[in-house]
Design a protein around this motif. Sequence first.
Motif, PDB file in Angstrom:
ATOM      1  N   LYS A  72       0.832  -1.209   0.000  1.00 36.09           N
ATOM      2  CA  LYS A  72       0.000   0.000   0.000  1.00 36.09           C
ATOM      3  C   LYS A  72       0.865   1.257   0.000  1.00 36.09           C
ATOM      4  N   GLU A  75       2.231   1.661  -3.392  1.00 39.40           N
ATOM      5  CA  GLU A  75       1.183   2.097  -4.329  1.00 39.40           C
ATOM      6  C   GLU A  75       0.894   3.579  -4.170  1.00 39.40           C
ATOM      7  N   LEU A  76       0.856   4.054  -2.918  1.00 40.86           N
ATOM      8  CA  LEU A  76       0.622   5.475  -2.696  1.00 40.86           C
ATOM      9  C   LEU A  76       1.734   6.317  -3.316  1.00 40.86           C
ATOM     10  N   VAL A  79       0.611   6.681  -7.159  1.00 44.07           N
ATOM     11  CA  VAL A  79      -0.751   7.101  -7.506  1.00 44.07           C
ATOM     12  C   VAL A  79      -0.874   8.608  -7.352  1.00 44.07           C
ATOM     13  N   GLN A  80      -1.302   9.264  -8.413  1.00 47.36           N
ATOM     14  CA  GLN A  80      -1.567  10.692  -8.381  1.00 47.36           C
ATOM     15  C   GLN A  80      -3.071  10.906  -8.184  1.00 47.36           C
ATOM     16  N   VAL A  81      -3.451  11.500  -7.073  1.00 50.52           N
ATOM     17  CA  VAL A  81      -4.857  11.741  -6.758  1.00 50.52           C
ATOM     18  C   VAL A  81      -5.187  13.189  -7.061  1.00 50.52           C
ATOM     19  N   LYS A 118       4.880   9.453 -10.444  1.00 47.46           N
ATOM     20  CA  LYS A 118       3.512   8.946 -10.310  1.00 47.46           C
ATOM     21  C   LYS A 118       2.895   8.743 -11.687  1.00 47.46           C
ATOM     22  N   LEU A 120      -0.060   6.406 -12.001  1.00 43.96           N
ATOM     23  CA  LEU A 120      -1.445   5.946 -11.859  1.00 43.96           C
ATOM     24  C   LEU A 120      -2.298   7.147 -11.495  1.00 43.96           C
ATOM     25  N   HIS A 122      -5.787   8.903 -10.389  1.00 42.94           N
ATOM     26  CA  HIS A 122      -7.063   8.675  -9.713  1.00 42.94           C
ATOM     27  C   HIS A 122      -7.765  10.019  -9.547  1.00 42.94           C
ATOM     28  N   LYS A 187      -2.511   3.343 -15.299  1.00 42.82           N
ATOM     29  CA  LYS A 187      -3.918   3.017 -15.072  1.00 42.82           C
ATOM     30  C   LYS A 187      -4.663   4.283 -14.698  1.00 42.82           C
ATOM     31  N   SER A 189      -8.456   5.718 -12.902  1.00 39.48           N
ATOM     32  CA  SER A 189      -9.657   5.364 -12.145  1.00 39.48           C
ATOM     33  C   SER A 189     -10.416   6.628 -11.767  1.00 39.48           C
TER      34      SER A 189
END
Length: 366
Positions: A72, A75-76, A79-81, A118, A120, A122, A187, A189
């Motif tokens: 996790k 993964e953080l 991941v670009q939020v 980053k 991914l 999101h 990816k 999302s």
Amino acid sequence: MSGIAGRTNYTDWDKKASSLLSNLEEETKREVEEAKEALGQSGKYASSEAEAKEREKAKKLNEKKDMLNKYKQRELGVVQVLASLLPVPAVSSSSGGTSSSSSNTTRYVTRNDMEAGKRLLHITDTNGPGNIILTQDLTNLESNVPSSALQQNQKQKPKSFPQDAENDIPDETPEQRKNRMIHGLIKVSFTNLHNCTISLRCKVITGLLEISHCSNLVVKMCQGSTIVTVQADVCQNLDIQFHDAPSGKCLSNIAAPGAGAGAGAGAGGKFMYWGKDKDDRIFHAGVSKLVVGLYKDEVLDSSTSFDYQKDGQAKSIGNATAEEVQFITSVVDGQLVTEKALRPGSATGTIVAGAMGGSGSSGGSA
């Protein structure tokens, strides 16, 4: 013990009694621990075979938890939020509705929105009206992958020494370094998006798009995208459109930046639209009023609509709720068809059980 003027000093007696009592308790505790150690009951070793098995299970469980936590955290790190991409709609005091300027808001997502390393993306917690465009500029994002030489033979590892940075990395030719570079997002999302339109014009390496807990959302896959599989869960009024989008059969439809002529062709140099390959699918569960449309030159070629309760008649089975029943929408014989997914050994169950009800139209072959 006498105190002042021959009186007893009770304070000193209390201190002595407390000290003796503490020494006695410590001595008793030490004797108990020594006795348990002698009898093998200290807890260091299991007292029975069943306890030994339980301890082994607990040890493996803790190792899995540690591994999951590390995953996790890793993964953080990739991941670009992006949240609240659209401004809050301004309410007009005269009419009581939203202003027209906010409904025409367009937000472009580019490489400037992505932090270093980053890949991914999101997008979450955004309420329209407005438009969000994932631009072709995101295709220029670069990611390093193991070279083909190391992928083919993992046993060929260079000799390395502790804390030796020079020998820790294998020597590569310029061609190998070039092959290690891939372009695009890994990816994409979407979560908790409402009353807006999103257009994908960039390359997605895995070809996977995940959508969940959205309402009144329009998702447009344009020719620059490489979405193969869409997973939609628990959404309302979801409209998925493929505008000259390429098939997953040939992700090489989208060439890397700087590629030469002819790089936009698929297998055999022929462009394939989304739906031509059996892996081009939309998996959805708990989606109300789903609409899927295939567009060619901005003209609707084929479409279908589906509701998991009205058309799929999804029902709770055992511990599985109706929202967990999964359906698949794909192109079969030139037509968009929705089928129920049945997996052996599960309550909701991929064995295709036949086409479900729903409305559809076609203006030609898909």
